[in-house]
Design a protein around this motif. Structure first.
Motif, short mmCIF file in Angstrom:
data_model
loop_
_atom_site.label_atom_id
_atom_site.label_comp_id
_atom_site.label_asym_id
_atom_site.label_seq_id
_atom_site.Cartn_x
_atom_site.Cartn_y
_atom_site.Cartn_z
N UNK A 249 0.83 -1.21 0.00
CA UNK A 249 0.00 0.00 0.00
C UNK A 249 0.87 1.26 0.00
N UNK A 250 1.92 1.25 0.83
CA UNK A 250 2.80 2.40 0.91
C UNK A 250 3.59 2.57 -0.39
N UNK A 251 4.02 1.47 -0.98
CA UNK A 251 4.74 1.53 -2.24
C UNK A 251 3.87 2.17 -3.31
N UNK A 252 2.59 1.73 -3.38
CA UNK A 252 1.70 2.27 -4.40
C UNK A 252 1.37 3.74 -4.14
N UNK A 253 1.23 4.12 -2.87
CA UNK A 253 0.95 5.52 -2.55
C UNK A 253 2.11 6.41 -2.99
N UNK A 254 3.33 5.97 -2.76
CA UNK A 254 4.48 6.75 -3.19
C UNK A 254 4.57 6.83 -4.71
N UNK A 272 -6.60 1.80 -6.91
CA UNK A 272 -5.74 0.84 -6.21
C UNK A 272 -6.52 0.24 -5.04
N UNK A 273 -6.72 -1.08 -5.08
CA UNK A 273 -7.36 -1.78 -3.97
C UNK A 273 -6.38 -1.93 -2.81
N UNK A 274 -6.87 -2.25 -1.61
CA UNK A 274 -5.96 -2.55 -0.50
C UNK A 274 -5.00 -3.69 -0.87
N UNK A 275 -3.74 -3.52 -0.51
CA UNK A 275 -2.70 -4.48 -0.88
C UNK A 275 -2.03 -5.02 0.37
N UNK A 276 -1.47 -6.23 0.32
CA UNK A 276 -0.88 -6.85 1.51
C UNK A 276 0.56 -6.40 1.75
N UNK A 308 -6.34 2.54 -15.09
CA UNK A 308 -5.44 1.54 -14.52
C UNK A 308 -6.01 1.07 -13.19
N UNK A 309 -6.04 -0.24 -12.99
CA UNK A 309 -6.52 -0.80 -11.73
C UNK A 309 -5.48 -1.73 -11.15
N UNK A 310 -5.30 -1.66 -9.84
CA UNK A 310 -4.34 -2.52 -9.12
C UNK A 310 -5.12 -3.26 -8.04
N UNK A 311 -5.02 -4.59 -8.05
CA UNK A 311 -5.74 -5.41 -7.07
C UNK A 311 -4.86 -6.56 -6.64
N UNK A 321 -0.62 -9.92 -7.39
CA UNK A 321 -0.94 -8.51 -7.59
C UNK A 321 -1.16 -8.30 -9.09
N UNK A 322 -2.34 -7.80 -9.44
CA UNK A 322 -2.70 -7.61 -10.85
C UNK A 322 -2.73 -6.12 -11.17
N UNK A 323 -2.09 -5.76 -12.27
CA UNK A 323 -2.11 -4.38 -12.78
C UNK A 323 -2.76 -4.42 -14.16
N UNK A 324 -4.01 -3.95 -14.23
CA UNK A 324 -4.74 -3.99 -15.49
C UNK A 324 -4.85 -2.61 -16.11
N UNK A 325 -4.92 -2.57 -17.44
CA UNK A 325 -5.03 -1.29 -18.14
C UNK A 325 -6.00 -1.43 -19.31
N UNK A 326 -6.29 -0.32 -19.95
CA UNK A 326 -7.16 -0.29 -21.13
C UNK A 326 -6.38 0.17 -22.36
N UNK A 327 -5.10 -0.26 -22.40
CA UNK A 327 -4.21 0.22 -23.45
C UNK A 327 -4.32 -0.56 -24.74
#
Length: 393
Positions: A249-254, A272-276, A308-311, A321-327
């Motif tokens: 979570x902290x990594x993604x926030x930064x 970004x969903x909650x991450x472990x 972009x979605x992160x879950x 950890x999935x990083x999806x896009x609409x590219x």
């Protein structure tokens, strides 16, 4: 079948009449030799080991049991089949002989068909044992050869590994030196071009201003390439610190803060969903997801706002950890090339990049005991899936 190929049968009995009866019954089965007493039998066995011995249990001097004991006491003769021929039919007498190593018992008076059947059976068993013993010896020899080859192969692999380690160390050192030596003139170019652009751009014609911006962009790309090459070389060399617990979570926030300008510029939506929390190296994991997020924001058609979605979810005892896009997505036939260094699926004129970002991402994932893969997104774009270990209980 010639005589040399026939089984060698030794008949030991002090009764000439019994010798004749046994000889008549066994002559069709092999070459016959005879001994009239125990000592004579042992001498004949010592001179040429037979394939089977028919041994009278009751003889003067050395009894049949004494001869049997002498045979079984010799390691070279322990597998020699011995059939005891006796007039005693008591069960305890037969049991005593079997316990001392006799292969079988024949009671007198004998019946030739029974004698033939029992001798034939023992000869077949001996032949099978001999074949197994030969196979075992061949297997041992093959195993010994294989072990020698394995040791030689191991030594060769060790030498190769040492050479590769030295070459890799030299490569990392070369990359660092080259990066440092290239970075200094590159910084000089970027600084002076930046000063010209700031102080004198208004006095330059539009075409010259465009050239200056191209130089600055090329300098930035070169600096990024040098940084990526150094990071990739360090990962290849296994240069990592001791792992700690890293809150994703902290990594993604930064990363959201670091990419704020790009997000605002493109009008992107980043969910970004909650991450472990995972064990690892914060700087490397940040580099991994920075590459994925940057690509998700970059590889989008010009008339489309990035989404972009992160879950995260659990998968086989690890976190995915999935990083999806609409590219623009990735064709399945290109997925194998995607994580190779310096592999590009698009022209530089269309999308900027060094071709090292996903190679570095894969190296980071594998350095953490994980993996990375890509699959098409539902509808459009792609989903990058990073598998990482969970903290120990």
């Amino acid at each position: 079948m010639n005589d040399a190929a026939l089984p060698d049968i030794l008949i030991v009995d002090d009764d000439p009449g019994m010798v004749q009866v046994l000889a008549k019954a066994l002559r069709p089965l092999g070459r016959l030799r005879f001994a009239m007493h125990g000592q004579d039998a042992l001498e004949r066995i010592a001179s040429a080991v037979p394939d089977i011995v028919l041994l009278d249990a009751q003889m003067p001097g050395l009894s049949g049991f004494d001869v049997l004991d002498a045979i079984k006491a010799n390691p070279a003769l322990v597998d020699l089949p011995v059939i005891m021929v006796t007039s005693h039919a008591e069960a305890d007498f037969e049991q005593a002989g079997l316990e001392r190593g006799a292969a079988d018992f024949i009671a007198k008076p004998i019946h030739p068909p029974v004698v033939q059947a029992r001798v034939r059976t023992q000869l077949r068993l001996k032949q099978a044992n001999d074949q197994l013993r030969q196979m075992s010896a061949a297997d041992r020899q093959n195993l010994a050869v294989a072990m020698v080859e394995l040791r030689e192969s191991h030594a060769s692999l060790q030498r190769t590994a040492d050479e590769l380690r030295q070459a890799n160390d030299s490569l990392v050192q070369f990359v660092r030196i080259a990066s440092h030596d290239l970075r200094e003139p590159l910084n000089t170019i970027a600084q002076f071009v930046g000063l010209i652009d700031e102080d004198h751009s208004a006095q330059l014609p539009p075409e010259a201003q465009r050239y200056m911006r191209l130089v600055l962009r090329a300098s930035a790309r070169m600096r990024t390439l040098l940084d990526d090459v150094v990071r990739y070389a360090r990962l290849q060399a296994g240069e990592t610190d001791e792992p700690t617990l890293v809150p994703l979570d902290r990594v993604m926030a930064e990363l959201r803060d670091a990419l704020a300008a790009r997000i605002a510029e493109t009008g992107a939506e980043l969910h970004i969903d909650p991450l472990p929390v995972v064990p690892g190296h914060a700087s490397l994991l940040s580099l991994l997801f920075q590459n994925l997020l940057t690509n998700a924001l970059k590889f989008v058609p010009r008339n489309r706002a990035p989404r972009v979605s992160v879950s995260a979810c659990l998968s086989d005892g690890r976190v995915k950890v999935s990083v999806g896009d609409n590219g623009i997505g990735i064709a399945p036939e290109h997925a194998g090339r995607l994580f190779q260094p310096f592999q590009r699926l698009n022209l530089k004129s269309e999308y900027e990049g060094t071709g090292l970002g996903l190679a570095v991402a894969r190296q980071v994932a594998e350095a953490h005991g994980g993996s990375i893969a890509v699959r098409p997104n539902a509808g459009q774009g792609a989903v990058f899936e990073v598998l990482l270990p969970l903290p120990p209980d």
